[in-house]
Design an enzyme around this catalytic site. Structure first.
Site, PDB file in Angstrom:
ATOM      1  N   GLU A 147      63.751  86.612  55.650  1.00  0.00           N
ATOM      2  CA  GLU A 147      63.973  85.196  55.360  1.00  0.00           C
ATOM      3  C   GLU A 147      63.072  84.767  54.208  1.00  0.00           C
ATOM      4  O   GLU A 147      61.844  84.819  54.315  1.00  0.00           O
ATOM      5  CB  GLU A 147      63.700  84.345  56.595  1.00  0.00           C
ATOM      6  CG  GLU A 147      64.014  82.884  56.377  1.00  0.00           C
ATOM      7  CD  GLU A 147      63.783  82.041  57.615  1.00  0.00           C
ATOM      8  OE1 GLU A 147      64.603  81.128  57.867  1.00  0.00           O
ATOM      9  OE2 GLU A 147      62.793  82.290  58.331  1.00  0.00           O
TER      10      GLU A 147
ATOM     11  N   GLU B 225      63.564  77.460  68.123  1.00  0.00           N
ATOM     12  CA  GLU B 225      64.547  77.478  67.013  1.00  0.00           C
ATOM     13  C   GLU B 225      63.802  78.047  65.825  1.00  0.00           C
ATOM     14  O   GLU B 225      62.927  77.394  65.253  1.00  0.00           O
ATOM     15  CB  GLU B 225      65.070  76.060  66.757  1.00  0.00           C
ATOM     16  CG  GLU B 225      66.384  76.050  65.989  1.00  0.00           C
ATOM     17  CD  GLU B 225      66.181  75.876  64.499  1.00  0.00           C
ATOM     18  OE1 GLU B 225      66.144  76.915  63.795  1.00  0.00           O
ATOM     19  OE2 GLU B 225      66.050  74.739  64.045  1.00  0.00           O
TER      20      GLU B 225
ATOM     21  N   CYS C 134      66.477  76.967  57.876  1.00  0.00           N
ATOM     22  CA  CYS C 134      66.605  78.207  58.640  1.00  0.00           C
ATOM     23  C   CYS C 134      68.063  78.604  58.808  1.00  0.00           C
ATOM     24  O   CYS C 134      68.382  79.769  59.007  1.00  0.00           O
ATOM     25  CB  CYS C 134      65.933  78.061  59.997  1.00  0.00           C
ATOM     26  SG  CYS C 134      66.411  76.586  60.891  1.00  0.00           S
TER      27      CYS C 134
ATOM     28  N   LYS D 161      53.426  67.377  67.954  1.00  0.00           N
ATOM     29  CA  LYS D 161      52.559  67.853  66.872  1.00  0.00           C
ATOM     30  C   LYS D 161      53.400  68.096  65.628  1.00  0.00           C
ATOM     31  O   LYS D 161      54.217  69.010  65.591  1.00  0.00           O
ATOM     32  CB  LYS D 161      51.845  69.156  67.235  1.00  0.00           C
ATOM     33  CG  LYS D 161      50.767  69.541  66.202  1.00  0.00           C
ATOM     34  CD  LYS D 161      50.501  71.025  66.121  1.00  0.00           C
ATOM     35  CE  LYS D 161      51.368  71.727  65.109  1.00  0.00           C
ATOM     36  NZ  LYS D 161      51.098  71.358  63.698  1.00  0.00           N
TER      37      LYS D 161
END
Length: 469
Positions: A376, A250, A284, A175
């Site tokens: 973040e 992750e 990231c 996906k």
């Protein structure tokens, strides 16, 4: 695929070796971040389509997992050759779906995945059974894998999951992210042309709340490999928990680049800015916290600001309006919290009237407790933080819910490695050590679990069985 004026339509899913219409005719708009115009329409699958895809993968698993390693390698090699032949087109699609500038789209978004696939082909031939005393220890494919990929590195993350899973004998239902599915569609066409058996790889585009949820919860999915935000990763884990399937995550990061006394401060700061701003800050693993000795703070801020201003004109946009608004809110929060803005700031660069562009932004005099130092941002924003001694630097670096990547800059490699060992993070670069596609990549704490790339990435998709003799 069909084309109407400048809008391309990919209105099908790929299941059981063929392109077919999903149950719901609804389409998702893909917006080009540079122009803010709709450039493609893609299928939006439903939970029933996920079930059809998973069952196709389940049927294909016995034959694919039993196939000789050389057979699987042969198909993957044809995939690699096809991707190499279409590398420029793949890069163009990445450029279109997330706005990555061409050099970056080609090198990081396409060439690096090609190197990863090549490495995977070599490593899978080295997987062997092992004798331990009177036991034969064998490794077997985990089964049907759901590969759920993010929008920031759409092709890279697809290859990082699909290549090792297929190589060891798993079957896959993929996906892609709703806003960046175009390179995944082209990858699927190339994979089809490579002659993989029906059901070995399946593509079900759609929303995370529908397709991602259905894949994570499906009882016939044996493993979910997910890359995305920490919040979304937690949701995947919760959906997967009732079926006790394997989950590899992750997730987010707030990585520290620690500049120690005795290192080349100018070089370290400049490299940190470049790393932070790469892919418009949408990595990231980006080094978004620059930690410097307190006496060097003013100098480090000056060098960082100059490096950011030099980079700003070459940055691509962030990937969506939602991401642009989110980054703007963080920049505003940094200003409100009293951090010193030394480069960039709110709004688009002055010479641009459209597109989701954010100037390379640097904050100095940042307290580790500020939001911009803890959360973040996922945009081109760097914070500069002072520390008193090495112990203080390690404390600040580790005082984060994340632990994905990091850097240490030291006068000697020995000192750098000693400090790197103290950082609670999955990967650390010492004095600019280069990225290695064979080395494991993954996080501590809320940055996830499991590892991608190299031998460790292959092992994520394997079960271990002991046969007593």
């Amino acid at each position: 695929m069909s084309e109407s004026s400048s809008v391309t339509t990919w209105d099908r899913m790929y299941v059981d070796g063929r392109w077919q219409h999903p149950s719901d005719p609804a389409l998702i708009e893909v917006v080009h971040p540079c122009s803010e115009e709709v450039v493609a329409l893609v299928a939006s699958c439903a939970a029933v389509d996920v079930d059809v895809a998973v069952q196709a993968a389940r049927r294909a698993f016995p034959d694919w997992s039993d196939a000789p390693v050389a057979t699987r390698q042969g198909r993957l090699r044809r995939l690699l050759e096809g991707m190499r032949a279409q590398a420029d087109e793949l890069a163009s699609l990445v450029e279109l779906e997330i706005g990555a500038p061409w050099p970056l789209a080609r090198s990081e978004h396409v060439d690096t995945p090609l190197a990863m696939l090549e490495d995977c082909l070599e490593l899978v031939g080295q997987c062997h059974d092992e004798r331990i005393g009177n036991s034969l220890v064998v490794r077997e494919p985990v089964g049907v894998v759901a590969a759920i990929t993010p929008w920031n590195y759409p092709l890279y993350q697809l290859v990082a999951k699909v290549a090792p899973a297929l190589a060891v004998g798993c079957t896959v239902v993929a996906k892609p992210a709703e806003i960046a599915p175009l390179s995944t569609y082209r990858f699927t066409e190339i994979l089809h042309e490579a002659g993989f058996p029906a059901g070995v790889f399946n593509l079900v585009p759609g929303s995370g709340s529908v397709v991602g949820e259905a894949l994570s919860a499906h009882p016939d999915v044996d493993m979910v490999s997910f890359t995305g935000s920490t919040a979304a990763g937690a949701r995947v884990s919760a959906a997967a928990a009732p079926s006790v399937k394997r989950v590899a995550l992750e997730l987010g990061g707030k990585s520290a680049s620690v500049v120690l006394e005795g290192s080349d401060l100018d070089a370290a700061v400049t490299a940190t800015v470049q790393n932070c701003m790469s892919n418009s800050g949408q990595s990231c693993s980006a080094w978004t916290r620059l930690l410097v000795p307190r006496a060097e703070h003013a100098r480090a801020a000056q060098v960082a600001a100059a490096a950011a201003r030099e980079l700003s004109d070459g940055l691509g946009p962030v990937a969506s309006r939602a991401q642009f608004d989110s980054v703007q809110s963080y920049i505003a929060a940094g200003i409100d919290e009293g951090a010193q803005l030394v480069a960039g700031g709110l709004g688009r660069p002055a010479h641009l009237s459209s597109g989701y562009y954010v100037p390379a932004t640097v904050f100095a005099q940042v307290d580790p407790s500020m939001r911009i130092a803890r959360e973040e941002i996922f945009g081109p924003v760097l914070v500069v933080i002072s520390y008193d001694d090495v112990d203080d630097a390690v404390r600040i670096a580790n005082d984060s819910p994340y632990g994905l990547h990091g850097a240490v800059w030291a006068g000697t490699e020995e000192h750098g490695v000693a400090v790197a060992r103290r950082l609670r993070t999955g990967q650390v670069d010492v004095n600019g050590g280069q990225f290695n596609v064979s080395a494991p990549f993954g996080g501590y704490k809320k940055s996830g679990n499991g590892r991608e790339l190299g031998r460790f990435g292959l092992e994520e998709f394997l079960e271990t069985k002991a046969i007593q003799l």
